[in-house]
Design a protein around this motif. Structure first.
Motif, PDB file in Angstrom:
ATOM      1  N   PHE A   1      -5.589   1.057   1.312  1.00 15.71           N
ATOM      2  CA  PHE A   1      -6.188  -0.135   0.712  1.00 15.71           C
ATOM      3  C   PHE A   1      -6.789   0.148  -0.673  1.00 15.71           C
ATOM      4  CE2 PHE A   1      -9.875  -2.784  -0.030  1.00 15.71           C
ATOM      5  CZ  PHE A   1      -9.428  -4.060   0.236  1.00 15.71           C
ATOM      6  N   GLY A   2      -7.669   1.153  -0.754  1.00 23.45           N
ATOM      7  CA  GLY A   2      -8.401   1.435  -1.992  1.00 23.45           C
ATOM      8  C   GLY A   2      -7.480   1.812  -3.146  1.00 23.45           C
ATOM      9  N   GLU A   3      -6.461   2.601  -2.800  1.00 20.35           N
ATOM     10  CA  GLU A   3      -5.505   3.060  -3.817  1.00 20.35           C
ATOM     11  C   GLU A   3      -4.734   1.878  -4.422  1.00 20.35           C
ATOM     12  OE1 GLU A   3      -1.941   5.748  -2.862  1.00 20.35           O
ATOM     13  OE2 GLU A   3      -3.748   6.860  -2.225  1.00 20.35           O
ATOM     14  N   VAL A   4      -4.287   0.973  -3.560  1.00 22.98           N
ATOM     15  CA  VAL A   4      -3.491  -0.162  -4.053  1.00 22.98           C
ATOM     16  C   VAL A   4      -4.375  -1.133  -4.837  1.00 22.98           C
ATOM     17  CG1 VAL A   4      -1.684  -1.795  -3.458  1.00 22.98           C
ATOM     18  CG2 VAL A   4      -2.243   0.000  -1.869  1.00 22.98           C
ATOM     19  N   LEU A   5      -5.635  -1.266  -4.402  1.00 26.49           N
ATOM     20  CA  LEU A   5      -6.551  -2.145  -5.150  1.00 26.49           C
ATOM     21  C   LEU A   5      -6.714  -1.613  -6.577  1.00 26.49           C
ATOM     22  CD1 LEU A   5      -8.594  -4.422  -5.538  1.00 26.49           C
ATOM     23  CD2 LEU A   5     -10.331  -2.982  -4.458  1.00 26.49           C
ATOM     24  N   ALA A   6      -6.871  -0.299  -6.715  1.00 26.83           N
ATOM     25  CA  ALA A   6      -7.023   0.293  -8.048  1.00 26.83           C
ATOM     26  C   ALA A   6      -5.783   0.007  -8.906  1.00 26.83           C
ATOM     27  CB  ALA A   6      -7.259   1.793  -7.929  1.00 26.83           C
ATOM     28  N   GLU A   7      -4.596   0.060  -8.286  1.00 24.82           N
ATOM     29  CA  GLU A   7      -3.353  -0.248  -9.025  1.00 24.82           C
ATOM     30  C   GLU A   7      -3.365  -1.696  -9.508  1.00 24.82           C
ATOM     31  OE1 GLU A   7       0.450   0.242  -6.952  1.00 24.82           O
ATOM     32  OE2 GLU A   7      -0.287   2.183  -6.261  1.00 24.82           O
ATOM     33  N   ALA A   8      -3.781  -2.612  -8.610  1.00 25.56           N
ATOM     34  CA  ALA A   8      -3.799  -4.045  -8.962  1.00 25.56           C
ATOM     35  C   ALA A   8      -4.774  -4.285 -10.106  1.00 25.56           C
ATOM     36  CB  ALA A   8      -4.184  -4.884  -7.746  1.00 25.56           C
ATOM     37  N   GLN A   9      -5.882  -3.530 -10.114  1.00 27.66           N
ATOM     38  CA  GLN A   9      -6.856  -3.677 -11.205  1.00 27.66           C
ATOM     39  C   GLN A   9      -6.230  -3.218 -12.520  1.00 27.66           C
ATOM     40  OE1 GLN A   9     -10.081  -1.681  -8.795  1.00 27.66           O
ATOM     41  NE2 GLN A   9     -11.350  -3.088  -9.966  1.00 27.66           N
ATOM     42  N   GLN A  10      -5.551  -2.063 -12.445  1.00 27.43           N
ATOM     43  CA  GLN A  10      -4.914  -1.514 -13.654  1.00 27.43           C
ATOM     44  C   GLN A  10      -3.878  -2.462 -14.230  1.00 27.43           C
ATOM     45  OE1 GLN A  10      -3.355   2.484 -13.501  1.00 27.43           O
ATOM     46  NE2 GLN A  10      -5.051   2.750 -14.961  1.00 27.43           N
TER      47      GLN A  10
END
Ligand SMILES: NC(=O)C1=CN([C@@H]2O[C@H](COP(=O)(O)OP(=O)(O)OC[C@H]3O[C@@H](n4cnc5c(N)ncnc54)[C@H](OP(=O)(O)O)[C@@H]3O)[C@@H](O)[C@H]2O)C=CC1
Ligand SMILES: N[C@@H](CC=O)C(=O)O
Ligand code: NA
Length: 432
Positions: free
Chosen positions: A173-182
């Motif tokens: 979850f956390g990893e993909v959220l960071a990607e979406a933010q980027q």
């Protein structure tokens, strides 16, 4: 003569918007008649991806909404303040407004539209819902002849991106959220995405257009995706579903036509449903109307380019009106927004829906029987009951119900929690 516009914000969407406006070649010729006069930002020294003439960038946002030469203010700041006050100030100065800010419109739309109608100016917001997908204008104009029955959407790109990656790659979850933010999909505070608040803002806007009434934002039931686990994604898949964050506005026929179900929550969607195949940052909105039937709008729901496409289309709409009708202050009723009544929102306990629930139970004889009896005592009928496996010493049982009244289901669950054989109920997800 060129129409001068002022941009409030030069972040993801502001930059995308400026890029289109500064490069009109091969696009609609109307774009050549628009000049970016001023751009308001917080940090003037930040490196930017667009080249603007000296003096265009300012930190004095008030000077933009008060500039007598600017005809259209484009609000792309995000957040509630100073966005709300600047929009109202622009309207008071008889400037048209284009905004992508669903948070402000879902909460202060009433105040903003009343002021705009009085001032005889437009407030257009195509970018606020579904990013680049045309959905606001179609609801106002192309579908206007219909009685809307329901609007069901995947309208948050960030959560759809996260759920898609968790499903396809087993990603964290956390990893993909960071990607979406980027990638520029997430809000400045991504809690708004993850907890369903952004989708709730958007369905408030769609419902008020589709059902022609004001919606109180606080009446919308809202649940995000934090509790969705890899285990549930796998079980859902085995049972023939995918998990999506749905925003649902469902009307009632006949005398209660102002009564609406309005909710945002993770949902098990049957794999053969049109919304099940909407993946990644894509959004889709399925609208059912009478006599039309169903129509689905699909496309990129977030990101610089797609969102800017919607912002610029609104700017062009206003420029076209300014060019064709000059100073005539009569608003086009199909493009402006007027509501007479408030929609009545059905409390969540009173809605009818199906449920998926996962139980961890002690491995005792008769547990499935206890579950069935307790649900039956509260008029909850079960479509399927599956003992899926074990987690350590505990058996894992998954049930899917038929349509039940949510209040009855919750009462049954309260009783089930007290059964000696039940260890815990790790997940409860509604089913479409
Ligand atoms: N990103 C997306 O995909 C989508 C976004 N939206 C909406 O569009 C709007 C803008 O989003 P986005 O572009 O992503 O946001 P960003 O955070 O990328 O950009 C915000 C911009 O506004 C400026 N800004 C913010 N607050 C202030 C302030 N108080 N004073 C001066 N300047 C300020 C920032 O200045 P500085 O650059 O100096 O920091 C920045 O240029 C939001 O309402 C969002 O909900 C809608 C659909 C999709
Ligand atoms: N944060 C939003 C951006 C567009 O509205 C999303 O993820 O959909
Ligand atoms: Na849109």
């Amino acid at each position: 003569m060129a129409v001068k516009i002022g941009l409030l914000g030069l972040g993801t969407v502001g930059t995308g918007t400026a890029q289109i406006l500064l490069d009109p070649t091969g696009r609609n010729p109307l774009l050549e008649e628009i000049t970016i006069s001023k751009v308001g930002v917080r940090s003037p020294d930040k490196p930017r991806q667009v080249e603007l003439s000296e003096g265009v960038i300012t930190t004095d946002l008030e000077s933009i909404v008060n500039d007598p030469e600017i005809a259209i203010v484009v609000e792309l700041l995000g957040g509630l303040e100073p966005a709300r006050s600047l929009i109202l100030q622009a309207i008071a100065n008889k400037k048209h407004v284009v905004t992508a800010n669903k948070a402000v419109i879902a909460r202060y739309g009433d105040e903003i539209y009343e002021a705009a109608n009085e001032a005889g100016v437009y407030v257009l917001l195509e970018a606020a819902v579904g990013g680049g997908i045309p959905i606001i204008k179609p609801l106002k104009q192309s579908l206007g002849a219909n009685r809307i029955v329901s609007i069901i959407g995947i309208i948050n790109g960030t959560t759809n991106y996260i759920l898609t990656k968790m499903t396809s790659d087993g990603a964290d979850f956390g990893e993909v959220l960071a990607e979406a933010q980027q990638l520029g999909y997430a809000e400045a505070d991504p809690t708004a995405d993850v907890d369903g608040l952004d989708a709730a803002d958007k369905i408030a806007i769609l419902a008020s257009l589709g059902f022609a009434g004001r919606v109180k934002r606080e009446d919308i039931y809202c649940e995000g995706i934090r509790e969705i686990s890899a285990t549930d994604i796998t079980y859902a898949e085995q049972l023939g579903f995918v998990i999506k964050l749905l925003a649902i506005a469902q009307g009632t026929e006949g005398e209660n036509s102002q009564q609406l179900e309005l909710r945002v929550h993770p949902t098990l969607v049957p794999k053969n449903h049109p919304l099940a195949s909407i993946n990644g940052v894509y959004n889709a909105v399925l609208v059912e109307g009478k006599p039309l039937g169903q129509v689905m709008f699909f496309g990129p729901g977030a990101g610089a380019g797609p969102t800017a496409s919607a912002v610029v289309s609104d700017i062009m709409n206003i420029v076209a009106i300014l060019k064709s009708s000059g100073t005539n202050n009569n608003l086009d009723p199909l493009l402006s927004c007027v509501h007479q009544h408030f929609c009545q929102i059905t409390p969540i306990e009173a809605i009818n829906t199906r449920f998926y629930a996962r139980f961890l139970t002690k491995d005792l004889p008769g547990v499935i029987g206890y579950l069935g009896t307790t649900f039956g005592d509260h008029q909850v009928s079960l479509e399927s009951v599956v003992q899926i496996g074990f987690q350590g010493e505990l058996a894992e049982i998954v049930v899917v119900t038929h349509y039940v009244r949510e209040g009855n289901f919750n009462t049954a669950l309260d009783e089930i929690r007290n059964l000696e054989a039940i260890d815990s109920i790790p997940s409860i997800v509604r089913v479409l």
